[in-house]
Design an enzyme around this catalytic site. Structure first.
Site, PDB file in Angstrom:
ATOM      1  N   HIS A  99       0.813  -0.939  -0.090  1.00 61.63           N
ATOM      2  CA  HIS A  99       0.207   0.107   0.219  1.00 61.63           C
ATOM      3  C   HIS A  99       1.400   1.225   0.107  1.00 61.63           C
ATOM      4  O   HIS A  99       1.867   1.421   0.279  1.00 61.63           O
ATOM      5  CB  HIS A  99      -0.534   0.143   1.273  1.00 61.63           C
ATOM      6  CG  HIS A  99      -0.544  -0.040   2.589  1.00 61.63           C
ATOM      7  ND1 HIS A  99       0.267  -1.496   3.281  1.00 61.63           N
ATOM      8  CD2 HIS A  99       0.147   1.173   3.734  1.00 61.63           C
ATOM      9  CE1 HIS A  99       0.407  -1.084   4.289  1.00 61.63           C
ATOM     10  NE2 HIS A  99       0.625  -0.131   4.041  1.00 61.63           N
ATOM     11  N   HIS A 101       0.404   5.538   1.398  1.00 64.42           N
ATOM     12  CA  HIS A 101       0.101   6.562   1.512  1.00 64.42           C
ATOM     13  C   HIS A 101      -0.094   7.224   1.365  1.00 64.42           C
ATOM     14  O   HIS A 101       1.258   7.892   0.934  1.00 64.42           O
ATOM     15  CB  HIS A 101       0.499   6.892   3.397  1.00 64.42           C
ATOM     16  CG  HIS A 101       0.800   5.640   3.941  1.00 64.42           C
ATOM     17  ND1 HIS A 101      -0.168   5.183   5.497  1.00 64.42           N
ATOM     18  CD2 HIS A 101       1.147   4.321   3.815  1.00 64.42           C
ATOM     19  CE1 HIS A 101      -0.322   4.608   5.962  1.00 64.42           C
ATOM     20  NE2 HIS A 101       1.048   3.269   5.365  1.00 64.42           N
TER      21      HIS A 101
HETATM   22  P1  5GP Z   1       1.428   1.121   7.414  1.00 63.44           P
HETATM   23  O1  5GP Z   1       2.048   0.486   8.932  1.00 63.44           O
HETATM   24  O2  5GP Z   1       1.870  -0.834   7.206  1.00 63.44           O
HETATM   25  O3  5GP Z   1       2.331   1.297   6.396  1.00 63.44           O
HETATM   26  O4  5GP Z   1       0.267   0.969   7.210  1.00 63.44           O
HETATM   27  C1  5GP Z   1      -1.300   1.005   7.786  1.00 63.44           C
HETATM   28  C2  5GP Z   1      -2.243   1.421   7.854  1.00 63.44           C
HETATM   29  O5  5GP Z   1      -3.298   0.978   7.611  1.00 63.44           O
HETATM   30  C3  5GP Z   1      -1.910   2.386   8.783  1.00 63.44           C
HETATM   31  O6  5GP Z   1      -2.023   3.480   8.719  1.00 63.44           O
HETATM   32  C4  5GP Z   1      -3.536   2.598   9.295  1.00 63.44           C
HETATM   33  O7  5GP Z   1      -4.159   3.298  10.190  1.00 63.44           O
HETATM   34  C5  5GP Z   1      -4.250   1.241   8.413  1.00 63.44           C
HETATM   35  N1  5GP Z   1      -5.081   0.679   8.892  1.00 63.44           N
HETATM   36  C6  5GP Z   1      -5.331  -1.140  10.307  1.00 63.44           C
HETATM   37  N2  5GP Z   1      -6.016  -0.790   9.786  1.00 63.44           N
HETATM   38  C7  5GP Z   1      -7.132  -0.457   8.604  1.00 63.44           C
HETATM   39  C8  5GP Z   1      -8.352  -0.765   8.647  1.00 63.44           C
HETATM   40  O8  5GP Z   1      -8.943  -1.605   9.911  1.00 63.44           O
HETATM   41  N3  5GP Z   1      -9.299  -0.351   7.953  1.00 63.44           N
HETATM   42  C9  5GP Z   1      -8.653   1.305   7.436  1.00 63.44           C
HETATM   43  N4  5GP Z   1      -8.920   2.069   6.746  1.00 63.44           N
HETATM   44  N5  5GP Z   1      -6.761   1.685   7.748  1.00 63.44           N
HETATM   45  C10 5GP Z   1      -6.231   0.456   8.995  1.00 63.44           C
END
Ligand code: 5GP
Ligand code: ZN
Length: 135
Positions: A99, A101
């Site tokens: 993903h 951001h």
């Molecule tokens: P990472 O640290 O893996 O780049 O970020 C994962 C992101 O996914 C985090 O910013 C977190 O807030 C978001 N996230 C985690 N679980 C969920 C969810 O169930 N729904 C949504 N919409 N975002 C999520």
């Protein structure tokens, strides 16, 4: 993947606030945004991280980001955004489904993404040469 939260969002098993969808890509609002409009852009197909994602799909994700980022900014009244990937646990990756951001930014919103370190010319030169050797 059966135990992946983002695969469950793709299938609709877990609800999300969708902002864009096509045959290969889904974008939805982050549940814990750093600012209003913080959007996650993911491939529908499961891949653990960016390097695990086929190059055509990486390119497709970037194309979608170029299309939706202006709409995200307009929606929340922002003029700028940071584009982020936390690739790997040490980089802060929590969800192991590729993903990006899109993080809208505002003047004086209090976020500081990184603090630069000072490295000497010799060390910079050594690192750049070593990277080239590994390509
Ligand atoms: P990472 O640290 O893996 O780049 O970020 C994962 C992101 O996914 C985090 O910013 C977190 O807030 C978001 N996230 C985690 N679980 C969920 C969810 O169930 N729904 C949504 N919409 N975002 C999520
Ligand atoms: Zn997944």
């Amino acid at each position: 993947m059966s135990d992946c939260i983002f695969c469950k969002i793709v299938s609709g098993e877990i609800p999300s606030h969708k902002v864009y969808e096509d045959e290969a890509v889904l974008a939805f609002l982050d549940i814990h945004p750093i600012n209003p409009g913080h959007t996650l852009v993911i491939p529908k197909e499961h891949h653990n991280d960016l390097l695990d994602t086929p190059p055509e799909l990486q390119a497709k994700l970037i194309q979608v980001i170029g299309k939706i980022a202006p709409a995200v900014l307009k929606a929340v009244g922002a003029l700028a955004f940071n584009l982020g990937v936390n690739n790997g646990r040490e980089a802060g990756q929590i969800i192991f489904h590729t993903h990006f951001h899109i993080m809208p930014r505002f003047s004086n919103d209090g976020h500081k993404l990184w603090h630069g370190k000072s490295l000497g010319q010799e060390e910079l030169s050594k690192i750049s040469q070593t990277i080239q050797k590994h390509l």
